[in-house]
Design an enzyme around this catalytic site. Structure first.
Site, PDB file in Angstrom:
ATOM      1  N   GLU B 315      43.239  56.692  51.611  1.00  0.00           N
ATOM      2  CA  GLU B 315      43.869  57.617  52.579  1.00  0.00           C
ATOM      3  C   GLU B 315      43.827  59.021  51.988  1.00  0.00           C
ATOM      4  O   GLU B 315      44.849  59.718  51.941  1.00  0.00           O
ATOM      5  CB  GLU B 315      45.316  57.204  52.848  1.00  0.00           C
ATOM      6  CG  GLU B 315      45.470  55.750  53.254  1.00  0.00           C
ATOM      7  CD  GLU B 315      46.922  55.313  53.423  1.00  0.00           C
ATOM      8  OE1 GLU B 315      47.738  55.648  52.538  1.00  0.00           O
ATOM      9  OE2 GLU B 315      47.238  54.663  54.430  1.00  0.00           O
ATOM     10  N   CYS B 411      55.468  54.560  58.162  1.00  0.00           N
ATOM     11  CA  CYS B 411      55.783  55.906  57.698  1.00  0.00           C
ATOM     12  C   CYS B 411      55.667  56.956  58.799  1.00  0.00           C
ATOM     13  O   CYS B 411      56.501  57.844  58.913  1.00  0.00           O
ATOM     14  CB  CYS B 411      54.895  56.286  56.511  1.00  0.00           C
ATOM     15  SG  CYS B 411      53.134  56.174  56.827  1.00  0.00           S
TER      16      CYS B 411
END
Lengths: 634, 634
Positions: B315, B411
Site C-alpha cells: 500500500e 480504517c
C-alpha cells in the site's frame, strides 16, 4: 490428409537470416551452454547438471553420493534441451567434435537410469522413495519428456539410438506405473505429452502413443487429485497451491477447456500435445478443444509480439484483453511453446493463421529473448521499458532493462537454442502429395514426398523469396495475412492465384523457378479498444517484424512522441553495422514539449520530429534506455 | 508569525455542499458505524471493538476474559476514530443522544486503562507481558495516538475531559517508558506524533510535546532497531519484514529523508507530525525536510485526484512517475493523511500550493472513498475501471468496481467520517492578525482573533463565494492555481489584488461583503510525459473537481473515445436528481469503431460523439461499468 511438420529438413545456410542465427547458436550458444552444464563457465551460477547425472549414476549402483544433487527439481531438463539443440545443429551442420561431446554426455545420462527404467537425478540422488509422490511439483514427467525430445532429435540427426533406447525404457517404466499398475495422476507441468508424440513418430512405439493419450485424457477429470496427493505426502518443493487447478490446466477435462489459463508455458506445452494427438489420431473433438484454446490465446490474450502469459503472478495468462506493455511477463519459453502449438495446429489443418502466429512469435518475442551476441537472455519480454520504473517499481521488478546472464532457472536460453536450430521443422511441412512452405528461410530442403527445393531470400529484410525447384511436385506457399499485395512468378511469369486458407498451391516441375513477392511496406497497427492499455496508440510493423522505438535513436525520449499515422514511414537501407544488420524505419512524429509540472492545463507545445524505429527483437542491445512498441497515435 | 489551522470552527450548514456531507455523516455514517462497533449491524464482519474494551476493563481488574479479543491488532483505533468523528459532528451540530452514547463508550474505554496508564485492549487481554515488544507491528502507539485525537476533539466539542485525562495519563505512561526509562524505539506506524501535537495544543502538556519530538527525532537514527526488536521476541503479528526500513520510513533520520517511501498512510501521518512540530517549535531544518518530502509526494508521486501510494505492494509509494490509472492503490486514508500534511504545511507557511493539494485530495479521492449514500466505502481509488479486468486480473484484484461494505480492516470509513465532519479545520486557519480561508465552504466561522464571517456558496458547483463579514479584520482568501480568471468584489466594487503566494489579503470592516468569483470554466489537463501511463491522454477538470467518464453515460464504452481538446466542453446545468446533485460536462469526442480483431492494420473508422463526464467522486454509484479519468486526447 495427414500433414507432417516435424520432418527432417536441411535448411542451414550461412547467408540467410536464419542461417546466421543457427551459426551463432552453433558457435556461441551451444559451447557456452555446455560449459555451464559442466560448471566451467566463468561468472555464472552453478549448474551442476552433468555432476547430478554422474552422481545419480553412482547412486543407482548403490554408492553413497550424500548431498550430491544441486539445482532446481527440473535441473535435468537443461541437459536434455542442450542435447536437443546440439542434435538439431548437427542435423544442419555436421561437427564430429560436438557429436563426441554429446555421445559422452549421453553415456553419463544412460548410467543414471535405474534398472527399472526410472531416470531422474533429483529423486534418484535425494530419495528414491519419493518418486511419483509429487506430480504437482516434482517435474519427473517434465524431465523425462525433455529427454525424450532430445533422444528423438539425436537419433534423427545421427542415427545413434543409445539415448532413444534409454528413453523407450523410461517410457515403458512410466507406462507400467501409470497404466499397467493403475496409479493415478497427470503431470503438474505438461511437456511429456508432446514428447511422447515425438517418440511415437520416431519409433512407432504404441506405448508412447497410449501414454500420451492417457495423460491428455485423464487431465482435469479428477480435480481433487493434486489435493489428495498433497495430503498424502509430508514434503513439498515450493509449496505450490494444490487447489489451483487453473494454474496447471487441470480444472476441467481438456476437451471441455475453453480459456487459456494458468502458467503460460505449461498451457501451450499441453495444447501442443493435444493438437499433436488430435492430428495423429484424427480426434476431431480434441481438435475442436484445441481450436477454442487457440482462439483464447491468440484472439484475446496475446501481445502483438506473439508474447503470451501477460502477468508475472504465476507467469500466467491473465483475463481477456489484459495486455499491459510495461508490466508484461510474456516469457520467451511461452512464445516458443506457442510456436510448438501453432506447428501442431498446422498438422491438423493448413491455415495461414497458424503460421502467421508462429512467425509473429518467432521474429519478435523468441528472438528478443536472446542478446544479439547470443550471450545473455531475457525471460521476460515487456513492450515498454522506462529506466527508473522498469525493473525497479514493485509491479515492474521482473521487467528488466537489460538481458541478464544465465539464471538458476535456466529454461529459456536452451529452449531458444533448440528452437532456432530446428527452425526448418517449423518452416516446412508435408503431406503425401504436397510440400508446405509455412515460413520463409534461405536454405535447401528435401521433403520425404520427393519435392526438393532451394530457397533464396534475405527475408525478413527483403520481401522477395526465390524457390529453385530441384524436384517438382505440389507446393503450398503461405501468403501471410500481413502481406496486402502479393505476387507469385513461375519462371518469370506472373501467375494468378487464389490463396486457400492463406496458402497458394502450385504444381511445379523439376527446374522451375518460383518467385514470391511479399509486401514490404511498413504499416501502422491498431489494437482493439478492448485492450485498455493500448487505446489511442499505434505500433509500426513491417512484414513479420514488430518495430519499437528506443531512446538511443530518439534523443533519449520516446515518451513525448506521437506518430503521425497518416504519414508514410520511410524504410532505410539495410545497415550491416547496425544491431547485427537491420533496417531502421523513420516515421514523422509530433514531439510534445512538456514542462516540469506533473499536471498542467497548458497544452504542451508541439514540434515536428522524425522518430526512428528498429525491430523489437533487437531492443536492449545498446545499453539501458527507453523502449516502446506502442506509441501515441496522432 | 504563527498560523493555527486546528481551530474551532462552526461551519455546519445544511445548504452547502459540505454541510450536506456532514449531515450524511451525522445521520447515516456515525449511527451505522456505531452499530458496527457494537456488532449490531446486519451483514457486516464482526467488529468486537466495544466488547474488546469491556473485556480489557475486566482484565485490568484481574478477571479472566480468556480469548476475549477479536479483530486486528489496531482494532481499538476504530472506536477512537468514531469518537473523533462524533465529536466533530457534535461540534457543528449538538445532539444530546449522540453525546450520551459517546459518554458511555468513553466510560467503557476509561475502565480498560491499566493503573499505570497503559491502554490497549489487544495486549491487555492477550498478554500483558508482550507490551512494547513489537513496535514494528503492534500498533500500540498508533492506537494511543488515535485515542488522543478523539480525546482532544471530544473535549473541544463538549468541554468534557474524561477521555482527555485518560489520554494524558496514557501519554505520561508512554513518556515514562520511552524517555524516563530510556527504552528504545519509535512507532512502526507513525500517528502518535501528530496526535501528541494535538494534545500539546489542547492541554499545554509539555510531556506531549517532548514525546512527539522524541519520536520524530529518534526515528531512523538506528536502522537496526526493528531487526533487533524482532530478534528479541518469539512472536509476530503478520511477519512484517523488520529490515524494510523504507516501508515504515525509518531508513534515515527524518531530517535527511528526501523521497516519500513505503506505506503511504504511515508516510503522510509521519510528515504531518513533523510539519506540526516544525511550525510549533520553529524548527526550520525540520520544515526543510517536510518541503522536500512534500515535493516528492506532490510533484512526482501523486495522481491528479490527489491519490497517493500508487502500488498495492505494501500500500505504498512506488518510484517517481509510476502512476498507473488501472492498477492504482491510492488508499482513501492516504489522501486523508495528505490533507493532514497539507494543513500542517500551511501552519509553517501560507502557500496556495498546500491548500490546492488539500482541496484536490478532498474533492476527488477522499469523497470518492464513500458511496453517495454513506453506506459503502472504497479503500482503493483507481482512475480506470474496466469490468472483466478490474478486480479480476491478478494485478488488478484490489481495484474493485463497486464499493464494498465494512471491511475487517476498517480504517477508511471512520477516517473519512472524521475528516468530513472536521472540514472546517482544514478550510480555515488563523494567525493573531489574519483569518485564512483556505477552502471554500458554506457556513459560519468565528476566528479566535476576532474575525467572524458567514460564507455563502454552492461551491464546487458554483464558483461565486460570498463572505458576509460580521466582525472585520484581515482576511486572506486563497486564489486557487486552477482559477485562470479570478475577481474579488468588496461591497460590490471590483478590487485590484495581487495574490501573494496564492492568497489575496483584504482588510475588512464589520458588515463588509466580499464576493470572490473563481473560474468555473472546465479545462483539459495534460500529464507530464514522464508518467508513462498517461502519454497522449488528457483529463477534464472543473474547479477542484476532476471529472471521469463512465460507461453508463457513454453508450457503455469509454475506451474507444478520444476527446477533442480544441473543443469547448459544455457545462450542463446542476442536476439535483443526478448522483445526489451534480453537474455533467459534455465534450466533443471521436469514437473509433473497432472490429473484432485484436490487432489490425486498418485504421478504425471514426465518428463524432458527445462524451459525458461526471465528477470522479461520484463514480461507481450506478452499478458496475467502465470508468476512466484519463482519456485519449485528439
Amino acid at each position: 490428409m495427414k500433414i507432417q511438420s516435424q520432418i527432417n529438413v536441411t535448411s542451414y545456410n550461412a547467408g540467410g537470416f536464419i542461417g546466421k542465427y543457427q551459426q551463432l547458436i552453433k558457435e556461441t550458444v551451444i559451447p557456452y551452454q555446455y560449459s555451464v552444464l559442466c560448471d566451467e563457465a566463468p561468472d555464472t551460477e552453478k549448474s551442476h547438471v552433468v555432476q547430478n547425472f554422474i552422481n545419480a549414476g553412482k547412486a543407482v549402483k548403490g554408492e553413497d553420493v550424500g548431498d550430491g544433487f544441486y539445482g532446481m527439481v527440473f535441473q535435468d531438463s537443461d541437459a536434455a534441451k542442450w542435447i536437443e539443440a546440439a542434435a538439431y545443429s548437427l542435423n544442419v551442420c555436421p561437427d564430429p567434435k560436438l557429436e563426441e561431446t554429446v555421445d559422452n554426455l549421453i553415456e553419463i545420462i544412460a548410467e543414471a537410469q535405474d534398472s527399472d527404467g526410472y531416470l531422474n537425478t533429483y529423486f534418484t540422488i535425494k530419495d528414491k522413495e519419493k518418486r511419483w509422490t509429487n506430480l504437482l511439483e516434482g517435474h519427473e514427467l517434465y524431465c523425462s519428456g525433455h529427454m525424450m525430445e532430445a533422444a528423438c532429435a539425436y537419433y534423427e540427426a545421427t542415427g545413434k539410438d543409445v539415448l532413444l533406447k534409454v528413453m523407450l525404457k523410461n517410457a515403458e517404466h512410466i507406462y507400467n506405473y501409470f497404466i499397467k499398475d493403475g496409479n493415478e495422476g497427470f503431470p503438474g507441468h505438461p511437456e511429456i505429452e508432446l514428447a511422447l508424440m515425438k517418440m511415437y513418430r520416431c519409433t512407432g512405439s504404441e506405448i508412447c502413443l497410449k501414454l500420451a493419450e492417457h495423460f491428455v485424457n485423464t487431465r482435469g477429470c479428477d480435480t481433487t487429485f493434486y489435493r489428495r496427493e498433497r495430503d498424502a505426502r509430508n514434503w513439498t518443493v515450493w509449496g505450490n497451491n494444490a487447489d489451483d487447478n487453473d494454474y496447471q490446466q487441470s480444472g476441467k477435462p481438456v476437451r471441455q477447456q475453453t480459456d487459456a489459463t494458468g502458467h503460460a508455458v505449461r498451457a501451450v506445452y499441453l495444447y501442443t500435445g493435444m493438437a499433436d494427438l488430435a492430428s495423429t489420431t484424427d480426434d476431431a473433438e480434441l481438435y475442436e478443444a484445441c481450436k477454442r484454446l487457440w482462439d483464447s490465446v491468440t484472439k484475446r490474450r496475446m501481445y502483438i509480439t506473439g508474447g503470451i502469459g501477460s502477468t508475472v503472478h504465476g507467469e500466467a495468462f491473465s483475463v481477456d484483453y489484459d495486455l499491459p506493455s510495461d508490466t508484461a511477463y510474456a516469457e520467451t519459453c511461452a512464445s516458443i511453446g506457442l510456436m510448438f502449438f501453432a506447428s501442431r495446429m498446422l498438422e491438423n489443418e493448413v491455415k495461414g493463421e497458424y503460421a502467421d502466429i508462429m512467425e509473429r512469435a518467432f521474429y519478435n518475442t523468441v528472438l528478443a529473448g536472446m542478446q544479439l551476441d547470443g550471450k545473455r537472455f531475457f525471460y521476460v519480454n515487456p513492450l515498454e521499458i522506462i529506466p527508473g520504473i522498469s525493473g525497479v517499481s514493485p509491479t515492474h521488478r521482473h521487467d528488466l532493462t537489460q538481458r541478464p546472464g544465465w539464471y538458476a532457472c535456466a529454461c529459456c536460453p536452451p529452449n531458444a537454442a533448440r528452437l532456432i536450430t530446428s527452425f526448418g521443422k517449423y518452416a516446412y511441412g508435408e503431406s503425401s502429395d504436397t510440400a508446405y512452405c509455412h515460413l520463409f528461410a534461405d536454405g535447401d530442403v528435401s521433403f520425404e514426398n520427393g519435392v526438393k527445393l532451394k530457397c533464396k531470400t534475405a527475408y525478413p529484410y527483403d520481401f522477395t523469396v526465390n524457390y529453385e525447384i530441384e524436384k517438382g511436385g505440389r507446393l503450398a506457399l503461405r501468403i501471410p495475412a500481413w502481406s496486402r499485395k502479393t505476387a507469385v512468378y513461375v519462371n518469370g511469369e506472373s501467375i494468378a492465384f487464389e490463396a486457400l486458407n492463406g496458402y497458394a498451391y502450385l504444381n511445379l516441375n523439376d527446374g522451375d523457378n518460383v518467385r514470391l513477392e511479399l509486401d514490404g511496406k511498413p504499416h501502422f497497427v491498431y489494437a482493439s479498444s478492448k485492450i485498455p492499455a493500448l487505446t489511442g496508440m499505434t505500433a509500426l510493423c513491417r512484414g513479420p517484424l514488430v518495430y519499437c522505438f528506443e531512446g538511443v535513436d530518439n534523443e533519449g525520449d520516446v515518451m513525448s512522441l506521437a506518430l503521425k499515422t497518416d504519414s508514410t514511414p520511410e524504410v532505410c537501407g539495410y545497415d550491416d553495422g547496425l544491431l547485427s544488420g537491420t533496417v531502421k524505419i523513420n516515421v514523422e512524429a509530433i514531439k510534445s514539449e512538456y514542462t516540469d509540472s506533473l499536471y498542467t492545463d497548458t497544452k504542451p507545445a508541439e514540434k515536428q520530429f522524425t522518430a526512428s524505429a528498429v525491430p523489437y527483437y533487437t531492443w536492449g542491445n545498446r545499453g539501458e534506455n527507453q523502449m516502446r512498441v506502442w506509441m501515441t497515435a496522432k
